[in-house]
Design an enzyme around this catalytic site. Structure first.
Site, PDB file in Angstrom:
ATOM      1  CE  LYS A 153      69.457 -33.427 -46.218  1.00 13.75           C
ATOM      2  NZ  LYS A 153      69.775 -34.517 -45.279  1.00 13.75           N
ATOM      3  CE1 TYR A 155      36.418 -26.397 -52.059  1.00 13.16           C
ATOM      4  CE2 TYR A 155      38.723 -25.907 -51.564  1.00 13.16           C
ATOM      5  CZ  TYR A 155      37.693 -26.065 -52.483  1.00 13.16           C
ATOM      6  OH  TYR A 155      37.940 -25.882 -53.809  1.00 13.16           O
TER       7      TYR A 155
HETATM    8  C1  LIG Z   1      70.144 -33.913 -44.115  1.00 15.19           C
HETATM    9  C2  LIG Z   1      71.331 -34.414 -43.381  1.00 15.19           C
HETATM   10  C3  LIG Z   1      72.132 -33.530 -42.631  1.00 15.19           C
HETATM   11  C4  LIG Z   1      71.770 -32.085 -42.388  1.00 15.19           C
HETATM   12  O1  LIG Z   1      70.959 -31.993 -41.230  1.00 15.19           O
HETATM   13  P1  LIG Z   1      70.543 -30.560 -40.621  1.00 15.19           P
HETATM   14  O2  LIG Z   1      69.807 -30.925 -39.388  1.00 15.19           O
HETATM   15  O3  LIG Z   1      69.679 -29.905 -41.632  1.00 15.19           O
HETATM   16  O4  LIG Z   1      71.792 -29.812 -40.365  1.00 15.19           O
HETATM   17  C5  LIG Z   1      73.299 -34.021 -42.084  1.00 15.19           C
HETATM   18  N1  LIG Z   1      73.651 -35.315 -42.232  1.00 15.19           N
HETATM   19  C6  LIG Z   1      72.884 -36.204 -42.905  1.00 15.19           C
HETATM   20  C7  LIG Z   1      73.327 -37.624 -43.020  1.00 15.19           C
HETATM   21  C8  LIG Z   1      71.697 -35.777 -43.488  1.00 15.19           C
HETATM   22  O5  LIG Z   1      70.930 -36.668 -44.138  1.00 15.19           O
END
Ligand SMILES: *Cc1c(COP(=O)(O)O)cnc(C)c1O
Length: 398
Positions: free
Chosen positions: A51, A276
């Site tokens: 994702k 800044y």
């Molecule tokens: C993003 C996500 C993961 C992956 O988690 P990591 O800690 O990056 O391995 C697994 N399960 C769900 C439901 C997620 O939203």
């Protein structure tokens, strides 16, 4: 923007970019195999979480590199699932977040998408959509065993699961849950996993035909003793070479390095403010290098004044004053003058010579987590890929 140019990593053919992240796809592949080994079974059980554009590193290139060593992919929503298909990925795709009502048709019509179901009404809505399309839909039922974000509460789980199992138009792929604190609270995680296991057992004892379960994220892979059986694990962060817990760290190969360049070097007089707000003022003559990256590229503004460093020539140089939108300043006084000419590479995370700055370090300086650093990489950062060695068939170690 994602740059699908493959390169050998030889500096000579690096483009003259101002900022880029180099992604070693062979290392991603090794990490997927390492994750699989944590499952202690020959059955492929890793769901590669890609994702948010593959945690900022490029969803399709990452997915292509691991598709023959993982069981499936996971994305946040239907648009990402469709982007995987457009990229030529044919494996099953779990869609983790709840779909909006009008997204259900696309989920049913996209072959091999497996959406989440949290309650009976949602199960029925999917069944109606599937019936209208005249095709059966595989779903995974999410049970909230402590994450508090989505899913059926344990007391409602049986009802939802049976609704799916009884539907002509739905197929129960798996029952899933998620750990809120596998990286920080081992005790809670072990108890949570046991609770989930008991729930699954009671469903099975009531006659539910259930082939697969899934609960572990990256940190969950080493958090509890596995009892065998067909368990899937959703591995995200560790694929990208960053470990949420100490146990995994030694299993992982580094994946990404983030580069920028020196654009200018000047010697500032004592008492001169840098950036800044003039939060940093030189105490003596200081050679200050300006770098071609800023918070708009995802270099966190929050780490201003927090002792952050970058690598130049393999040596650590302190960040001075506030990070600006497109530029930041570093102290290069300790480096030889001829090694800091305009165009010289600086590393924001990753390895350079003897030096290394980890994503975790950058996250700690800016008061956030590694996931946030990776997914924050901005559109001006070119993504460059070191290809995985020829993708061999079978289980031969790559
Ligand atoms: C993003 C996500 C993961 C992956 O988690 P990591 O800690 O990056 O391995 C697994 N399960 C769900 C439901 C997620 O939203």
């Amino acid at each position: 923007m994602a740059d699908f140019l493959f390169m050998t990593g030889k500096p000579a053919i690096r483009r003259n970019w101002r900022t880029w992240v180099e992604v070693d796809l062979g290392a991603v592949r090794k990490n997927a195999r390492a994750a699989q080994q944590c499952l202690h079974t020959d059955q492929p059980g890793i769901v590669a979480v890609v994702k948010a554009d593959g945690y900022g590193l490029g969803m399709v290139p990452v997915a292509r590199a691991v598709q023959d060593v993982v069981r499936a992919f996971a994305v946040a929503n239907v648009s990402e699932a469709m982007a995987l298909r457009e990229g030529g990925i044919t494996s099953p795709v779990y869609v983790l977040g709840p779909a909006l009502p009008w997204e259900r048709t696309a989920l049913v019509e996209g072959a091999g998408f497996c959406p989440s179901v949290s309650d009976v009404a949602e199960a029925r809505a999917y069944a109606r959509t599937a019936e209208a399309a005249g095709r059966k839909l595989s779903v995974h039922v999410v049970v909230d065993t402590g994450m508090g974000r989505m899913g059926a509460l344990p007391a409602m789980a049986a009802e939802v699961v049976w609704e799916v199992a009884a539907s002509r138009w739905l197929e129960l792929d798996s029952v899933a849950s998620h750990f809120p604190s596998a990286d920080t609270d081992r005790h809670f995680t072990v108890e949570q996993e046991q609770g989930f296991r008991h729930l699954i057992q009671s469903l099975q004892e009531a006659g539910l035909p259930l082939e697969r379960t899934q609960i572990a994220n990256s940190a969950g892979l080493t958090a509890y003793t596995r009892r065998g059986g067909p368990e899937l694990a959703r591995a995200g962060l560790i694929l990208y070479g960053v470990s949420p817990v100490e146990e995994c760290r030694k299993l992982l190969s580094p994946v990404a390095s983030w580069f920028t360049r020196i654009t200018q070097v000047r010697t500032l007089p004592p008492g001169w403010g840098v950036s800044y707000g003039r939060t940093y003022v030189t105490s003596g003559p200081t050679r200050v290098g300006t770098l071609a990256v800023g918070y708009a590229d995802g270099y966190p503004r929050q780490l201003s004044g927090q002792g952050a460093q970058v690598l130049i020539g393999g040596r650590r140089c302190p960040v001075l004053g506030r990070v600006t939108m497109d530029q930041l300043m570093v102290d290069v006084s300790a480096l030889p003058v001829d090694s800091t000419v305009p165009g010289t590479e600086a590393v924001l995370f990753g390895c350079q010579g003897e030096g290394e700055i980890t994503v975790d370090e950058l996250a700690a300086w800016s008061g956030t987590i590694s996931w946030d650093i990776l997914t924050g990489l901005g559109p001006r950062v070119h993504r460059v890929y070191l290809p995985a060695p020829a993708q061999e068939a079978g289980n031969v170690e790559g």
